[in-house]
Design a protein around this motif. Structure first.
Motif, mmCIF file in Angstrom:
data_model
loop_
_atom_site.group_PDB
_atom_site.id
_atom_site.type_symbol
_atom_site.label_atom_id
_atom_site.label_comp_id
_atom_site.label_asym_id
_atom_site.label_seq_id
_atom_site.Cartn_x
_atom_site.Cartn_y
_atom_site.Cartn_z
ATOM 1 N N PRO A 112 -14.745 2.290 2.542
ATOM 2 C CA PRO A 112 -14.832 2.509 3.963
ATOM 3 C C PRO A 112 -13.990 1.805 4.929
ATOM 4 C CG PRO A 112 -16.990 1.543 3.583
ATOM 5 C CD PRO A 112 -16.279 1.541 2.310
ATOM 6 N N ASN A 113 -13.533 0.692 4.441
ATOM 7 C CA ASN A 113 -12.733 -0.367 5.257
ATOM 8 C C ASN A 113 -11.752 -0.702 4.465
ATOM 9 O OD1 ASN A 113 -12.149 -1.867 7.455
ATOM 10 N ND2 ASN A 113 -13.610 -3.519 7.215
ATOM 11 N N PRO A 114 -10.666 -0.190 4.198
ATOM 12 C CA PRO A 114 -9.723 -0.610 3.395
ATOM 13 C C PRO A 114 -8.816 -1.592 3.966
ATOM 14 C CG PRO A 114 -9.057 1.769 4.224
ATOM 15 C CD PRO A 114 -10.436 1.275 4.685
ATOM 16 N N PRO A 115 -7.871 -2.433 3.264
ATOM 17 C CA PRO A 115 -7.174 -3.112 3.746
ATOM 18 C C PRO A 115 -5.755 -2.591 4.274
ATOM 19 C CG PRO A 115 -7.125 -3.362 1.433
ATOM 20 C CD PRO A 115 -8.131 -2.395 1.837
ATOM 21 N N ASP A 116 -5.165 -3.241 5.014
ATOM 22 C CA ASP A 116 -3.636 -2.709 5.522
ATOM 23 C C ASP A 116 -2.795 -3.182 4.896
ATOM 24 O OD1 ASP A 116 -4.892 -1.016 7.727
ATOM 25 O OD2 ASP A 116 -5.299 -2.890 8.784
ATOM 26 N N LEU A 117 -2.886 -4.520 4.274
ATOM 27 C CA LEU A 117 -1.636 -4.994 3.792
ATOM 28 C C LEU A 117 -2.227 -5.995 2.612
ATOM 29 C CD1 LEU A 117 1.012 -7.342 5.534
ATOM 30 C CD2 LEU A 117 -0.281 -8.261 3.679
ATOM 31 N N ILE A 118 -1.387 -5.917 1.368
ATOM 32 C CA ILE A 118 -2.068 -6.725 0.130
ATOM 33 C C ILE A 118 -1.008 -7.613 0.046
ATOM 34 C CG2 ILE A 118 -2.426 -6.249 -2.230
ATOM 35 C CD1 ILE A 118 -2.699 -3.219 -1.676
ATOM 36 N N ALA A 119 -1.528 -8.943 -0.145
ATOM 37 C CA ALA A 119 -0.750 -10.076 -0.704
ATOM 38 C C ALA A 119 -1.232 -10.242 -2.025
ATOM 39 C CB ALA A 119 -0.864 -11.475 0.256
ATOM 40 N N MET A 120 -0.362 -10.306 -2.993
ATOM 41 C CA MET A 120 -0.370 -10.254 -4.205
ATOM 42 C C MET A 120 0.531 -11.360 -5.287
ATOM 43 S SD MET A 120 1.497 -6.549 -4.800
ATOM 44 C CE MET A 120 1.665 -6.492 -3.304
ATOM 45 N N SER A 121 0.128 -11.411 -6.510
ATOM 46 C CA SER A 121 1.179 -12.241 -7.438
ATOM 47 C C SER A 121 1.895 -10.904 -8.238
ATOM 48 C CB SER A 121 0.232 -12.926 -8.608
ATOM 49 O OG SER A 121 -0.440 -12.003 -9.405
ATOM 50 N N TYR A 122 3.189 -11.431 -8.450
ATOM 51 C CA TYR A 122 4.182 -10.749 -9.218
ATOM 52 C C TYR A 122 3.721 -10.101 -10.255
ATOM 53 C CZ TYR A 122 8.727 -9.636 -11.113
ATOM 54 O OH TYR A 122 9.776 -8.772 -11.670
ATOM 55 N N ASP A 123 2.742 -10.606 -11.290
ATOM 56 C CA ASP A 123 2.297 -10.283 -12.376
ATOM 57 C C ASP A 123 1.012 -9.096 -12.338
ATOM 58 O OD1 ASP A 123 0.436 -11.951 -11.719
ATOM 59 O OD2 ASP A 123 0.644 -13.284 -13.338
ATOM 60 N N GLN A 124 0.682 -8.876 -10.959
ATOM 61 C CA GLN A 124 -0.284 -7.842 -10.565
ATOM 62 C C GLN A 124 0.260 -6.560 -10.141
ATOM 63 O OE1 GLN A 124 -2.469 -9.944 -7.642
ATOM 64 N NE2 GLN A 124 -3.984 -11.139 -9.196
ATOM 65 N N MET A 125 1.695 -6.905 -9.646
ATOM 66 C CA MET A 125 2.193 -5.772 -8.867
ATOM 67 C C MET A 125 2.214 -4.451 -9.691
ATOM 68 S SD MET A 125 5.670 -5.688 -6.533
ATOM 69 C CE MET A 125 6.385 -4.150 -5.809
ATOM 70 N N SER A 126 2.768 -4.440 -11.132
ATOM 71 C CA SER A 126 2.916 -3.432 -11.830
ATOM 72 C C SER A 126 1.636 -2.671 -11.880
ATOM 73 C CB SER A 126 3.391 -3.694 -13.099
ATOM 74 O OG SER A 126 4.906 -3.814 -13.088
ATOM 75 N N ILE A 127 0.547 -3.225 -12.314
ATOM 76 C CA ILE A 127 -0.732 -2.840 -12.241
ATOM 77 C C ILE A 127 -1.151 -1.972 -10.783
ATOM 78 C CG2 ILE A 127 -3.319 -2.876 -12.647
ATOM 79 C CD1 ILE A 127 -2.261 -5.338 -14.407
ATOM 80 N N GLY A 358 4.341 -15.199 -1.308
ATOM 81 C CA GLY A 358 4.088 -14.428 -0.146
ATOM 82 C C GLY A 358 4.478 -12.960 -0.506
ATOM 83 N N LEU A 359 4.187 -12.175 -1.684
ATOM 84 C CA LEU A 359 4.612 -11.135 -1.918
ATOM 85 C C LEU A 359 3.826 -10.350 -1.518
ATOM 86 C CD1 LEU A 359 6.386 -9.202 -3.826
ATOM 87 C CD2 LEU A 359 4.795 -9.617 -5.482
ATOM 88 N N MET A 360 4.095 -9.229 -0.562
ATOM 89 C CA MET A 360 3.186 -8.591 0.374
ATOM 90 C C MET A 360 3.734 -6.957 0.273
ATOM 91 S SD MET A 360 2.600 -10.897 3.951
ATOM 92 C CE MET A 360 2.721 -12.630 3.640
ATOM 93 N N GLY A 361 2.782 -6.115 0.466
ATOM 94 C CA GLY A 361 2.944 -4.577 0.383
ATOM 95 C C GLY A 361 1.899 -4.063 1.171
ATOM 96 N N ILE A 362 2.383 -2.684 1.670
ATOM 97 C CA ILE A 362 1.186 -1.935 2.483
ATOM 98 C C ILE A 362 0.356 -1.264 1.567
ATOM 99 C CG2 ILE A 362 1.041 -0.269 4.553
ATOM 100 C CD1 ILE A 362 3.829 -0.968 5.262
ATOM 101 N N SER A 363 -0.804 -1.208 2.042
ATOM 102 C CA SER A 363 -1.985 -0.590 1.179
ATOM 103 C C SER A 363 -1.736 0.909 1.260
ATOM 104 C CB SER A 363 -3.477 -0.810 1.481
ATOM 105 O OG SER A 363 -4.387 0.024 1.459
ATOM 106 N N SER A 364 -1.902 1.650 0.110
ATOM 107 C CA SER A 364 -1.863 3.397 -0.062
ATOM 108 C C SER A 364 -2.715 3.859 1.068
ATOM 109 C CB SER A 364 -1.980 3.478 -1.247
ATOM 110 O OG SER A 364 -3.109 3.393 -1.817
#
Length: 501
Positions: A112-127, A358-364
């Motif tokens: 019900p309360n999804p994040p807006d921005l995701i800060a991740m590691s490089y090896d998590q991004m493909s998943i 600081g690898l960041m993307g926008i949550s779907s």
């Protein structure tokens, strides 16, 4: 993730001093934008209560210029994993299992309360991309005419190469990498041409042999995989093999793949380097009588090796020591330069030890994607890069602001004119999360390599033994993924299971 106290203090002071400058810039929203909003950030890089560093590094100044935007930081890391990182578990114990941060993030996004921005590691991004947890940034980048021509290709293309559809799903403002440092004087004394960019490993080993002086009163090795005296031969091997894409075990994690001609070639090479005294002896750590001044723990700074792989942060130690040499007893400043890490002909220019921060993307499922993009755009802007330029541990992803500090002159481009290796990243990340005991199949290899390099066992016998012991461990893991996994042939002792982040 480990943080340096001085580094954090420096970041905080920098932020305080530069607030007036940033206020004058156009980082914030329009002056008439008074609406109170929340920007919710999910991160897999921190534990709960450890968001101070992230705020100091990325969000404090942004919040100052956008007082109507409140930042909320939520960790998706399993809190119990923090304690296992420090204390580990013995080989005879069951592996501690931790909830995958990506799984936690997926549940949060679907909640019900999804994040807006995701800060991740490089090896998590493909998943995350496979699970459709990220939104493409291309339309927002085009709309704002976001300039990427000044981006370090290794960073920008490294991120884009993970994309299944050629779109850009994240940006990283800073990175850390390694290069090959060399002692100019040792090469001049030997009458040998120093190394240059884009050489192969064999090229470097040939140079190292020419500059080595193993029988001198003060022996000099031509090359070392690490500047530190207490190096690990198994980790050295990983630096050499990473871009060769040699696997330890099959994709199912059920059978070792090390008793092969390819691995035999690698171990023969490492063994020959030892026999020819090109690299420091595997038994060097036991020679406590030798002392080469205040940096005897460091092979390069004590003049014991002519070339070494070194991180950007480690290079700063040499620069600082040179600058303060008059105050350091028995230390002679080192005239050095750096070139790119050597690569294999099979994958020219592809090197290990390249990490993005600081690898960041926008949550779907972001409810506030506009402010999420505003923050990503802020930390990846030329203005932000200018502020962060000259850091001691990391480099900005904007090439125009990558310059040696304090008037130093060295080939700083060696740290970024490369192609980062992504091998063993996403695939191994997934496998280690599903089967945390897999790391234990490495222990026999570490022991066997030590025996081979010490001359106590042949390469063929060492790899065969690793294969057999590793297969035994993998079968135990298959039968009981989280149970104890040991091999009677392996050396006893505790093992720290380092979590994949």
């Amino acid at each position: 993730m480990q943080f340096n106290g001085k580094k954090i203090l420096s970041i905080a002071l920098t932020g305080i001093m530069l607030v007036p400058l940033l206020t004058a810039c156009s980082f914030g929203g329009k002056a008439s934008d008074k609406e109170e909003r929340v920007l919710r950030i999910a991160t897999s890089e921190l534990y709960d209560g450890e968001d101070e560093y992230f705020r100091q590094q990325f969000t404090n100044i942004f919040e100052f210029n956008n007082p109507n935007i409140k930042i909320e930081i939520v960790s998706v890391r399993d809190e119990s994993e923090k304690f296992n990182y420090y204390y580990g578990n013995d080989d005879s114990q069951s592996a501690k299992t931790f909830k995958d941060p990506v799984q936690t993030l997926q549940e949060m996004i679907e909640g019900p309360n999804p994040p807006d921005l995701i800060a991740m590691s490089y090896d998590q991004m493909s998943i995350m991309l496979e699970k459709n947890l990220l939104s493409p940034l291309d339309s927002k980048m085009a709309e704002d005419k976001f300039d990427t021509t000044d981006y370090v290709p290794a960073v920008y293309e490294g991120i884009k190469n993970l994309s299944p559809d050629g779109k850009m799903y994240a940006l990283a403002p800073i990175f850390n990498s390694s290069a090959l440092v060399y002692n100019k004087k040792l090469f001049a004394d030997a009458g040998v041409e120093p190394p240059s960019d884009n050489m192969t490993w064999d090229d470097i080993f040939a140079l190292a042999q020419r500059v080595s002086k193993p029988d001198a009163d003060k022996p000099i090795s031509g090359f070392s995989f690490t500047p530190y005296r207490w190096g690990d031969a198994f980790e050295d091997m990983n630096v050499y093999t990473n871009s060769l894409q040699l696997r330890y075990f099959d994709e199912a994690g059920e059978k070792m793949t090390v008793d092969t001609p390819e691995w035999e070639k690698v171990w023969n090479k490492l063994t020959q380097l030892q026999k020819d005294k090109i690299t420091p002896s595997v038994n060097e750590q036991f020679n406590y009588e030798e002392n080469r001044g205040p940096f005897s723990h460091d092979r390069f700074m004590s003049g014991r090796v002519a070339m070494s792989i070194i991180s950007y942060g480690q290079l700063g130690q040499i620069i600082d020591a040179n600058k303060n040499s008059s105050q350091i007893k028995d230390y002679t400043p080192i005239d050095f330069d750096v070139v790119t890490i050597p690569s294999h002909p099979e994958n020219p220019g592809v090197v290990p030890n390249f990490n993005m921060s600081g690898l960041m993307g926008i949550s779907s499922k972001a409810t506030n994607p506009e402010d999420a993009w505003k923050l990503i755009k802020f930390v990846n802007s030329p203005e932000w890069a200018k502020i962060k330029a000259g850091g001691s541990y990391e480099l900005t992803a904007r090439k125009s602001y990558i310059k040696p500090k304090n008037g130093e002159t060295f080939n700083i481009e060696a740290f970024y004119n490369v192609k980062p290796s992504s091998f063993m990243g996403n695939d191994y990340y997934r496998m280690y999360r599903e089967k945390p005991n897999l790391q234990k199949a490495m222990n026999p290899g570490r022991n066997e390599l030590q025996e081979v390099l010490a001359g106590n066992k042949s390469v063929k016998d060492g790899l065969k033994s690793w294969q057999e012991q590793g297969d035994n461990i993998l079968q135990q893991i298959k039968a009981n993924p989280n149970g104890p996994a040991t091999d009677s042939g392996a050396s006893s002792g505790s093992t720290t299971i380092v979590p994949v982040r």
